[in-house]
Motif scaffolding. Sequence first.
Motif, PDB file in Angstrom:
ATOM      1  N   UNK A  76       7.637  42.516 100.871  1.00 47.56           N
ATOM      2  CA  UNK A  76       8.499  41.664 101.795  1.00 47.56           C
ATOM      3  C   UNK A  76       9.744  41.569 100.600  1.00 47.56           C
ATOM      4  N   UNK A  77      10.052  41.996  99.415  1.00 46.85           N
ATOM      5  CA  UNK A  77      10.785  41.250  98.640  1.00 46.85           C
ATOM      6  C   UNK A  77      12.319  42.190  99.097  1.00 46.85           C
ATOM      7  N   UNK A  78      13.247  41.519  99.464  1.00 49.23           N
ATOM      8  CA  UNK A  78      14.622  42.029  99.941  1.00 49.23           C
ATOM      9  C   UNK A  78      14.580  42.629 101.041  1.00 49.23           C
ATOM     10  N   UNK A  79      13.784  42.152 102.022  1.00 49.87           N
ATOM     11  CA  UNK A  79      13.668  42.707 103.398  1.00 49.87           C
ATOM     12  C   UNK A  79      14.446  41.804 104.176  1.00 49.87           C
ATOM     13  N   UNK A  80      15.593  42.198 104.799  1.00 53.82           N
ATOM     14  CA  UNK A  80      16.239  41.636 106.075  1.00 53.82           C
ATOM     15  C   UNK A  80      16.788  40.167 105.691  1.00 53.82           C
ATOM     16  N   UNK A  81      16.468  39.210 106.648  1.00 59.53           N
ATOM     17  CA  UNK A  81      16.574  37.866 106.087  1.00 59.53           C
ATOM     18  C   UNK A  81      15.279  36.833 105.372  1.00 59.53           C
ATOM     19  N   UNK A  82      14.293  37.666 105.512  1.00 60.51           N
ATOM     20  CA  UNK A  82      13.073  37.182 104.935  1.00 60.51           C
ATOM     21  C   UNK A  82      13.075  37.207 103.461  1.00 60.51           C
ATOM     22  N   UNK A  83      12.802  35.994 102.947  1.00 58.99           N
ATOM     23  CA  UNK A  83      12.937  36.000 101.357  1.00 58.99           C
ATOM     24  C   UNK A  83      11.679  36.135 100.649  1.00 58.99           C
ATOM     25  N   UNK A  84      10.642  36.797 101.482  1.00 53.65           N
ATOM     26  CA  UNK A  84       9.413  36.970 100.567  1.00 53.65           C
ATOM     27  C   UNK A  84       8.127  36.211 101.104  1.00 53.65           C
ATOM     28  N   UNK A  85       7.240  36.414 100.935  1.00 50.34           N
ATOM     29  CA  UNK A  85       5.900  35.548 101.192  1.00 50.34           C
ATOM     30  C   UNK A  85       5.866  34.647 100.386  1.00 50.34           C
ATOM     31  N   UNK A  86       6.180  33.134 100.583  1.00 51.08           N
ATOM     32  CA  UNK A  86       6.059  32.024  99.862  1.00 51.08           C
ATOM     33  C   UNK A  86       5.131  31.288  99.818  1.00 51.08           C
ATOM     34  N   UNK A  87       4.064  31.393 100.660  1.00 53.07           N
ATOM     35  CA  UNK A  87       2.996  30.631 101.007  1.00 53.07           C
ATOM     36  C   UNK A  87       1.863  31.227 101.454  1.00 53.07           C
ATOM     37  N   UNK A  88       0.538  30.931 101.254  1.00 52.15           N
ATOM     38  CA  UNK A  88      -0.812  31.317 101.468  1.00 52.15           C
ATOM     39  C   UNK A  88      -1.665  30.272 101.885  1.00 52.15           C
ATOM     40  N   UNK A  89      -1.702  30.070 103.275  1.00 50.73           N
ATOM     41  CA  UNK A  89      -2.674  29.095 103.561  1.00 50.73           C
ATOM     42  C   UNK A  89      -4.108  29.473 103.566  1.00 50.73           C
ATOM     43  N   UNK A  90      -5.051  28.294 103.190  1.00 55.51           N
ATOM     44  CA  UNK A  90      -6.469  28.988 103.174  1.00 55.51           C
ATOM     45  C   UNK A  90      -7.056  27.801 103.997  1.00 55.51           C
ATOM     46  N   UNK A  91      -8.303  28.473 104.876  1.00 59.32           N
ATOM     47  CA  UNK A  91      -9.114  27.404 105.635  1.00 59.32           C
ATOM     48  C   UNK A  91     -10.307  26.993 104.697  1.00 59.32           C
ATOM     49  N   UNK A  92      -9.713  25.931 103.780  1.00 61.19           N
ATOM     50  CA  UNK A  92     -10.735  25.567 102.844  1.00 61.19           C
ATOM     51  C   UNK A  92     -10.302  24.187 102.348  1.00 61.19           C
ATOM     52  N   UNK A  93     -11.224  23.017 102.032  1.00 64.56           N
ATOM     53  CA  UNK A  93     -10.781  21.847 101.817  1.00 64.56           C
ATOM     54  C   UNK A  93      -9.818  21.685 100.482  1.00 64.56           C
ATOM     55  N   UNK A  94     -10.150  22.498  99.420  1.00 70.20           N
ATOM     56  CA  UNK A  94      -9.120  22.670  98.292  1.00 70.20           C
ATOM     57  C   UNK A  94      -9.156  23.940  97.718  1.00 70.20           C
ATOM     58  N   UNK A  95      -8.196  24.152  96.669  1.00 70.60           N
ATOM     59  CA  UNK A  95      -8.178  25.519  96.125  1.00 70.60           C
ATOM     60  C   UNK A  95      -8.507  25.549  94.683  1.00 70.60           C
ATOM     61  N   UNK A  96      -9.408  24.766  94.020  1.00 68.53           N
ATOM     62  CA  UNK A  96      -9.685  24.381  92.881  1.00 68.53           C
ATOM     63  C   UNK A  96     -10.762  25.558  92.592  1.00 68.53           C
ATOM     64  N   UNK A  97     -11.609  25.929  93.599  1.00 71.11           N
ATOM     65  CA  UNK A  97     -12.698  26.823  93.504  1.00 71.11           C
ATOM     66  C   UNK A  97     -12.325  28.287  93.352  1.00 71.11           C
TER      67      UNK A  97
END
Length: 363
Positions: A234-255
């Motif tokens: 995704x880096x340097x493509x069009x007007x998209x400035x790269x993937x900046x988020x990854x959301x997970x279907x989980x209560x927290x990211x500590x594990x």
Amino acid sequence: MFSPSASSSLYLFTTSQTPLPPRYPHPSKPKLVLPSLVHRTLHNSLDGDAPSLSFDQGNGKGTVIIPHPDGLVKHDLPSSSNSTSQSQSHNPSPNGNEIPENGLLDESSKYLVDSELTVKLHLVSRSSPSKYLERVKESLGILEKYKGLSKEKVDTLLIGFKGVDYKGKRTETDSDLTSLADGDGEYTIEKQLESTILDAWKEMFEEKGLVGEQTKLGSLYSPLNLLKQLVSSSQGKGNVKGIKVNALDTPDCHHLPKEYTGYARGEGVELWAGGGGEGSDPLPSPHLHNLLQEFSSKLSSLTGGTIDSSLLGKLIGVDGDGLKFEEKRGAVDVRWVLSYTLVSKTRNVVKDKGYIVAADLYP
């Protein structure tokens, strides 16, 4: 659930955050949020003497919208094309004042600046990369047309695919799957699906004007190896400035494995935890079929028979152990599910949130 001869298209907008549990037998896992919200919406819209539904039979293929669009809350967030034309022409407002550069009068401008819009798009019907791109455009167009929330005003757009649902846990592997190493465990994605997803993202990265210039783009539930490829491509493509988020279907990211969190931190990718209840397939087609079955006769009457109650009138049951729905053809195939959340940044309150479901209806 796929059929090549869909007779009409359904767009369903949830209208309440108060769930109404389905009455039909269904698998106990996964526990999904959306079926109960759709059930409530169908009763709110179709019960009573004045059902709220729009039906348009154009080009020989009907379009059903539940509830009727006139009853939906539509926000005053115009598209940038409208704003630009107003700004360039410097048209005065009715009271003679100059319209500001963003094309909005004071109250609308304040509303816009104060709002943060997050959109999650689940692409659940298997398709080609170009068709996935069409569905992204379709979903954002529907959001703008019927809710007044234009793509240029989306702060964060998260896109996920059915079959990719990483939670940081180990899963079984077999010869048909490709292993994606994630530190202390392995997550697997079908080889063909992974290839299609990467090609679909490539088309989205290269599509000019797909999202607003300030829109932050992200993925849903991506394991480490897939996330690395998405960030790199995704880096340097069009007007998209790269993937900046990854959301997970989980209560927290500590594990999550340290390798996973370390990579995300190093690349500036935010990891978002969710409350669960969605997953990569938030409304399986058998669920929607069974939800509509309760209203099959009324839907057939309201659409002049375009929605045929002969197939929709029969429930799809569960198998002997109750772990999954029976393998049988249904009357609907869900194409995509979009969720939107509009938040006031200054007051930190939710102004509006809901789901939009798009599905093909079959005779």
